[in-house]
Motif scaffolding. Sequence first.
Motif, PDB file in Angstrom:
ATOM      1  N   PHE A 124       0.851  -1.182   0.000  1.00  0.00           N
ATOM      2  CA  PHE A 124       0.000   0.000   0.000  1.00  0.00           C
ATOM      3  C   PHE A 124       0.891   1.237   0.000  1.00  0.00           C
ATOM      4  O   PHE A 124       1.776   1.376   0.843  1.00  0.00           O
ATOM      5  CB  PHE A 124      -0.897   0.032   1.240  1.00  0.00           C
ATOM      6  N   HIS A 125       0.640   2.126  -0.949  1.00  0.00           N
ATOM      7  CA  HIS A 125       1.304   3.417  -1.001  1.00  0.00           C
ATOM      8  C   HIS A 125       0.232   4.462  -0.668  1.00  0.00           C
ATOM      9  O   HIS A 125      -0.627   4.755  -1.507  1.00  0.00           O
ATOM     10  CB  HIS A 125       1.875   3.694  -2.390  1.00  0.00           C
ATOM     11  N   LEU A 126       0.245   4.999   0.544  1.00  0.00           N
ATOM     12  CA  LEU A 126      -0.752   5.997   0.940  1.00  0.00           C
ATOM     13  C   LEU A 126      -0.238   7.385   0.607  1.00  0.00           C
ATOM     14  O   LEU A 126       0.892   7.738   0.962  1.00  0.00           O
ATOM     15  CB  LEU A 126      -1.060   5.893   2.429  1.00  0.00           C
ATOM     16  N   LEU A 127      -1.076   8.166  -0.061  1.00  0.00           N
ATOM     17  CA  LEU A 127      -0.688   9.494  -0.517  1.00  0.00           C
ATOM     18  C   LEU A 127      -1.338  10.591   0.323  1.00  0.00           C
ATOM     19  O   LEU A 127      -2.383  10.383   0.943  1.00  0.00           O
ATOM     20  CB  LEU A 127      -1.074   9.689  -1.984  1.00  0.00           C
ATOM     21  N   ASP A 128      -0.710  11.750   0.297  1.00  0.00           N
ATOM     22  CA  ASP A 128      -1.248  12.981   0.875  1.00  0.00           C
ATOM     23  C   ASP A 128      -1.506  13.927  -0.293  1.00  0.00           C
ATOM     24  O   ASP A 128      -0.567  14.430  -0.907  1.00  0.00           O
ATOM     25  CB  ASP A 128      -0.229  13.568   1.846  1.00  0.00           C
TER      26      ASP A 128
END
Length: 498
Positions: free
Chosen positions: A290-294
């Motif tokens: 999982f690559h969580l972005l802002d």
Amino acid sequence: MDRRSFLAAVPATFLASPSRTLKADPFTLGVASGDPGADGFVLWTRLALDPLGGAGLGGMPARDVDVDWQVATDERFTRIVRSGTATARRSAAHSVHVELTGLEPGREYFYRFRSEGRLSPEGRTRTTPAEGAETPLAFAVAACAHYEHGYYTAYRRLAEQEPDLVLFLGDYLYEYGPSGYTAPAGRVRSHTPGKCATLADYRLRHAQYKSDRDLQAAHAAAPWLVAFDDHEVENNWAGPVSSTGAPAFARRRADAFRAYYENMPLRRASLDGARLRVNRRVSWGRLARFHLLDTRQFRDDQACQDGVRAGCDERLSPERTLLGDGQWRWLEEGLRGSPARWNLLGQQILMTHRDYRTGPGREVNLDSWDGYAPERTRLLTSLARTSNPVVLTGDAHMHHLADLKTDFDDPDSPVVARELVTTSIASDGDGYRDSAWIAESLAENPHIAYIDQRRGYIMARLTRDGLDADFRTLDRVSRRGARARTSHQVTIPADPGA
């Protein structure tokens, strides 16, 4: 197990009351876990005798309070593997964040807290699989839970499915005062007074939302990965810019971030002064990363005064950024170096192009990736080189299933990824399924295969060979008790060459 049987099984040492006791149950906001790794996770609770009292401090005494915690491998807590004591500090609104390490990978755990003779509810959590494992994963995707617009039945239904992981993609709460943003069918329940502007306001609003039993059930069912969007601070804010010209916005944003950290199962390193880092990577063995972005904190201000507009050439400027240079480099490195079979981007705003005007001409939402089109093209070009990319999105208050392309105007442009957009938990009220409107929207946007404006969430099952996703919807949230149904299903097969 009923509570009497449960208490009979609790070791006396954990129930023993010290000399000072709190006058009421301090665990009114429930428990939570999050950010799992192969050897541990974060455990969270926040003490509040009166969630809506005490200027955001929950009616707690003006002192720090010790909180004991336990982790076990069974629901009866007969096999306790870790325990300890944390301090709920008044300066942190009596919140507790316990970061566990040294546990076994890929297994289920149970946890609970005790403070001054009072016992918390129990929570279920888990560690991620070992580095090389391809263990299947069941996960839920949720977003957008306006308290005034409906009851949180979708959270309850999500909890009943017992996912391994919950991905929450923004708008956990809304900053408006009572009736500051009304749903088509009106208000079901009321916000605390006033629009959130101070640390006390945000703490109080978090406490109001956390008091909901259905939300507590969803937190207690599985570890969460959380990221904020805009309403945790202010509608459509962008980097240092307030969308309303609010005074002292930097201080307001810092206060909102602090309250968000205090109320979420996040690691201590995520809060860095006035900044809150939510872009991070979490691996599920070798199966998935999982690559969580802002998509808020580092963006340029929205083009052309924001909103859904036509004819905005500014949005096409290659200089405009949504992710910011630092986050862009971090994401590129993570995608390029990922050993995972599947790469899942968790992010907040609609990535697919969407034309909101029926017929000639084009209107796009400038707060979404359509307002930063060149950077989107760069990102999609990177995803084309990534193993089995899938984009998971919130914000839209509608389910979407879309094909992502580097050129949305070219029907022959190859599909580089699929985007699964979850509808809201409660925002915009009961919603509707207008067949004619949906048909028009799909005809205008042929790369979008499915739209549904009712409330709900996504439940997904991931294996080495494919991702199966159920778009879950509820007929109503204006009253409690609605069932959740699968209104659409999709299977995304893995690329055999990846």
